[in-house]
Design a protein around this motif. Structure first.
Motif, PDB file in Angstrom:
ATOM      1  N   SER A 127      -3.727 -13.571  -8.995  1.00  0.00           N
ATOM      2  CA  SER A 127      -3.057 -13.862 -10.167  1.00  0.00           C
ATOM      3  C   SER A 127      -2.982 -12.742 -11.104  1.00  0.00           C
ATOM      4  N   ASP A 128      -3.218 -11.654 -10.863  1.00  0.00           N
ATOM      5  CA  ASP A 128      -2.950 -10.353 -11.417  1.00  0.00           C
ATOM      6  C   ASP A 128      -1.547  -9.792 -11.005  1.00  0.00           C
ATOM      7  N   GLU A 129      -0.545 -10.492 -11.481  1.00  0.00           N
ATOM      8  CA  GLU A 129       0.762 -10.342 -10.751  1.00  0.00           C
ATOM      9  C   GLU A 129       1.225  -8.877 -11.016  1.00  0.00           C
ATOM     10  N   GLU A 130       1.207  -8.380 -12.413  1.00  0.00           N
ATOM     11  CA  GLU A 130       1.647  -6.942 -12.563  1.00  0.00           C
ATOM     12  C   GLU A 130       0.897  -6.033 -11.804  1.00  0.00           C
ATOM     13  N   VAL A 131      -0.511  -5.857 -11.728  1.00  0.00           N
ATOM     14  CA  VAL A 131      -1.101  -5.042 -11.245  1.00  0.00           C
ATOM     15  C   VAL A 131      -0.845  -5.129  -9.646  1.00  0.00           C
ATOM     16  N   LEU A 132      -0.659  -6.436  -8.935  1.00  0.00           N
ATOM     17  CA  LEU A 132      -0.594  -6.545  -7.643  1.00  0.00           C
ATOM     18  C   LEU A 132       0.938  -5.974  -7.174  1.00  0.00           C
ATOM     19  N   GLY A 133       1.826  -5.902  -8.079  1.00  0.00           N
ATOM     20  CA  GLY A 133       3.040  -5.269  -7.838  1.00  0.00           C
ATOM     21  C   GLY A 133       2.836  -3.792  -7.795  1.00  0.00           C
ATOM     22  N   LEU A 134       2.315  -3.305  -8.781  1.00  0.00           N
ATOM     23  CA  LEU A 134       1.800  -1.965  -8.826  1.00  0.00           C
ATOM     24  C   LEU A 134       1.356  -1.385  -7.460  1.00  0.00           C
ATOM     25  N   ASN A 135      -0.009  -2.193  -6.847  1.00  0.00           N
ATOM     26  CA  ASN A 135      -0.284  -1.763  -5.861  1.00  0.00           C
ATOM     27  C   ASN A 135       0.359  -1.922  -4.625  1.00  0.00           C
ATOM     28  N   GLU A 136       1.294  -2.767  -4.658  1.00  0.00           N
ATOM     29  CA  GLU A 136       2.332  -3.105  -3.445  1.00  0.00           C
ATOM     30  C   GLU A 136       2.978  -1.535  -3.239  1.00  0.00           C
ATOM     31  N   GLN A 137       3.577  -1.177  -4.478  1.00  0.00           N
ATOM     32  CA  GLN A 137       4.205  -0.096  -4.477  1.00  0.00           C
ATOM     33  C   GLN A 137       3.561   1.296  -4.034  1.00  0.00           C
ATOM     34  N   ALA A 138       2.184   1.304  -4.550  1.00  0.00           N
ATOM     35  CA  ALA A 138       1.127   2.332  -4.095  1.00  0.00           C
ATOM     36  C   ALA A 138       0.826   2.169  -2.610  1.00  0.00           C
ATOM     37  N   ALA A 139       0.866   1.374  -2.020  1.00  0.00           N
ATOM     38  CA  ALA A 139       0.431   0.933  -0.507  1.00  0.00           C
ATOM     39  C   ALA A 139       1.491   1.652   0.289  1.00  0.00           C
ATOM     40  N   ARG A 140       2.728   1.516  -0.180  1.00  0.00           N
ATOM     41  CA  ARG A 140       3.854   2.027   0.787  1.00  0.00           C
ATOM     42  C   ARG A 140       4.061   3.638   0.498  1.00  0.00           C
ATOM     43  N   VAL A 141       3.348   4.029  -0.467  1.00  0.00           N
ATOM     44  CA  VAL A 141       3.464   5.566  -0.812  1.00  0.00           C
ATOM     45  C   VAL A 141       2.280   6.318  -0.350  1.00  0.00           C
ATOM     46  N   LEU A 142       1.239   5.553  -0.314  1.00  0.00           N
ATOM     47  CA  LEU A 142      -0.234   6.316   0.216  1.00  0.00           C
ATOM     48  C   LEU A 142      -0.146   6.972   1.714  1.00  0.00           C
ATOM     49  N   PRO A 143      -0.174   8.144   2.057  1.00  0.00           N
ATOM     50  CA  PRO A 143       0.079   8.608   3.419  1.00  0.00           C
ATOM     51  C   PRO A 143      -0.987   8.304   4.606  1.00  0.00           C
ATOM     52  N   GLY A 144      -2.201   8.130   4.237  1.00  0.00           N
ATOM     53  CA  GLY A 144      -3.439   7.897   4.933  1.00  0.00           C
ATOM     54  C   GLY A 144      -3.577   6.360   5.341  1.00  0.00           C
ATOM     55  N   THR A 145      -4.625   6.081   5.963  1.00  0.00           N
ATOM     56  CA  THR A 145      -5.058   4.606   6.304  1.00  0.00           C
ATOM     57  C   THR A 145      -4.978   3.731   4.923  1.00  0.00           C
ATOM     58  N   VAL A 146      -4.375   2.847   4.825  1.00  0.00           N
ATOM     59  CA  VAL A 146      -4.442   1.991   3.588  1.00  0.00           C
ATOM     60  C   VAL A 146      -4.114   0.525   3.499  1.00  0.00           C
ATOM     61  N   GLU A 147      -5.006  -0.285   3.048  1.00  0.00           N
ATOM     62  CA  GLU A 147      -4.956  -1.767   3.278  1.00  0.00           C
ATOM     63  C   GLU A 147      -4.718  -2.280   2.011  1.00  0.00           C
ATOM     64  N   LEU A 148      -3.910  -3.293   1.592  1.00  0.00           N
ATOM     65  CA  LEU A 148      -3.861  -4.085   0.305  1.00  0.00           C
ATOM     66  C   LEU A 148      -4.266  -5.333   0.712  1.00  0.00           C
ATOM     67  N   ARG A 149      -5.549  -5.709  -0.151  1.00  0.00           N
ATOM     68  CA  ARG A 149      -5.979  -7.168   0.230  1.00  0.00           C
ATOM     69  C   ARG A 149      -5.970  -7.918  -1.095  1.00  0.00           C
ATOM     70  N   VAL A 150      -5.880  -9.097  -1.099  1.00  0.00           N
ATOM     71  CA  VAL A 150      -5.492 -10.012  -2.322  1.00  0.00           C
ATOM     72  C   VAL A 150      -6.505 -11.097  -2.296  1.00  0.00           C
ATOM     73  N   ILE A 151      -7.180 -11.057  -3.486  1.00  0.00           N
ATOM     74  CA  ILE A 151      -8.343 -12.005  -3.703  1.00  0.00           C
ATOM     75  C   ILE A 151      -7.787 -13.209  -4.286  1.00  0.00           C
ATOM     76  N   PRO A 152      -7.553 -14.344  -3.387  1.00  0.00           N
ATOM     77  CA  PRO A 152      -6.778 -15.460  -4.020  1.00  0.00           C
ATOM     78  C   PRO A 152      -7.296 -16.170  -5.297  1.00  0.00           C
ATOM     79  N   GLY A 153      -6.228 -16.160  -6.352  1.00  0.00           N
ATOM     80  CA  GLY A 153      -6.853 -17.031  -7.647  1.00  0.00           C
ATOM     81  C   GLY A 153      -7.525 -15.983  -8.531  1.00  0.00           C
ATOM     82  N   ALA A 154      -7.945 -14.877  -7.889  1.00  0.00           N
ATOM     83  CA  ALA A 154      -8.704 -14.065  -9.133  1.00  0.00           C
ATOM     84  C   ALA A 154      -7.728 -13.323 -10.144  1.00  0.00           C
ATOM     85  N   THR A 155      -8.017 -13.114 -11.297  1.00  0.00           N
ATOM     86  CA  THR A 155      -7.365 -12.519 -12.253  1.00  0.00           C
ATOM     87  C   THR A 155      -7.993 -10.887 -12.236  1.00  0.00           C
ATOM     88  N   HIS A 156      -7.441  -9.976 -13.508  1.00  0.00           N
ATOM     89  CA  HIS A 156      -7.685  -8.659 -13.200  1.00  0.00           C
ATOM     90  C   HIS A 156      -9.269  -8.143 -13.430  1.00  0.00           C
TER      91      HIS A 156
END
Length: 217
Positions: free
Chosen positions: A163-192
């Motif tokens: 539910s932290d939509e703005e920060v989720l978008g920023l992390n999705e962008q970062a996950a595409r840029v980070l060059p090493g091993t990276v995983e983005l995991r979403v905790i359903p329903g959680a806020t910031h």
């Protein structure tokens, strides 16, 4: 057996910073925490995560990255808490202190950053690529790491509330840029702040698994 709790001061980047160490017997690694803006080393959320890490055999270093005098200034200006280069320099200095044995026998080091502290953790990891093999970000602002984001070699786990939509978008962008091993995991329903029932416990569990799996040894 309860982990040992120790208060200390750590010399880094020309200052001495107050810190709490939580160390289980035979710790397989140490995780250095970087709290978010307006928080402190006594953040209940970070302390809760640190205790779960201790249960997994990992020590924790919870440190105030500003001196008491700087904290008083920052309460008025709110500038230093967003000075990512300054905070990252101090984190890197604490990493060096840990490597030198300041916190006990040297062990592998991970970084756990929350909110703006996650940006400082990622910059510090980029500056100490041979010393920091793993990073976990909780509701982090990796975008504030700037160009250093492309230099991070540590295995990085990005944990974001669904539910932290703005920060989720920023992390999705970062996950595409980070060059090493990276995983983005979403905790359903959680806020910031992950205040929902069970959300922080899930963050702690996933962080512990990540560090156990990615710290050498």
């Amino acid at each position: 057996m309860q982990p040992r709790a120790t208060e200390t001061t750590i010399p880094t980047a020309g200052v001495r910073l107050a810190a709490d160490l939580l160390t289980p017997d035979g710790a397989a690694g140490m995780v250095l925490f970087a709290h978010g803006s307006g928080s402190s080393r006594r953040s209940p959320r970070n302390v809760a995560v640190a205790r779960v890490l201790a249960g997994a055999g990992l020590g924790a270093v919870l440190v105030d990255l500003l001196t008491p005098q700087e904290e008083r200034v920052d309460l008025r200006t709110r500038e230093l808490r967003f000075d990512i280069p300054l905070l990252a320099d101090r984190l890197a200095g604490v990493v060096d202190w840990l490597v030198s044995g300041g916190g006990g026998p040297p062990t592998p080091i991970g970084l756990f950053g929350a909110s703006t502290g996650a940006a400082a953790a990622l910059v510090a990891a980029a500056r100490r690529p041979d010393l920091v093999p793993a990073v976990v970000s909780r509701g982090g602002r990796p975008d504030l790491a700037g160009a250093d984001l492309t230099r991070v070699r540590a295995a990085t786990l990005l944990l974001v509330g669904g539910s932290d939509e703005e920060v989720l978008g920023l992390n999705e962008q970062a996950a595409r840029v980070l060059p090493g091993t990276v995983e983005l995991r979403v905790i359903p329903g959680a806020t910031h702040l992950f205040e929902e029932p069970g959300a922080l416990a899930e963050v702690a569990r996933q962080a512990a698994d990540w560090f156990v799996g990615h710290l050498p040894g």
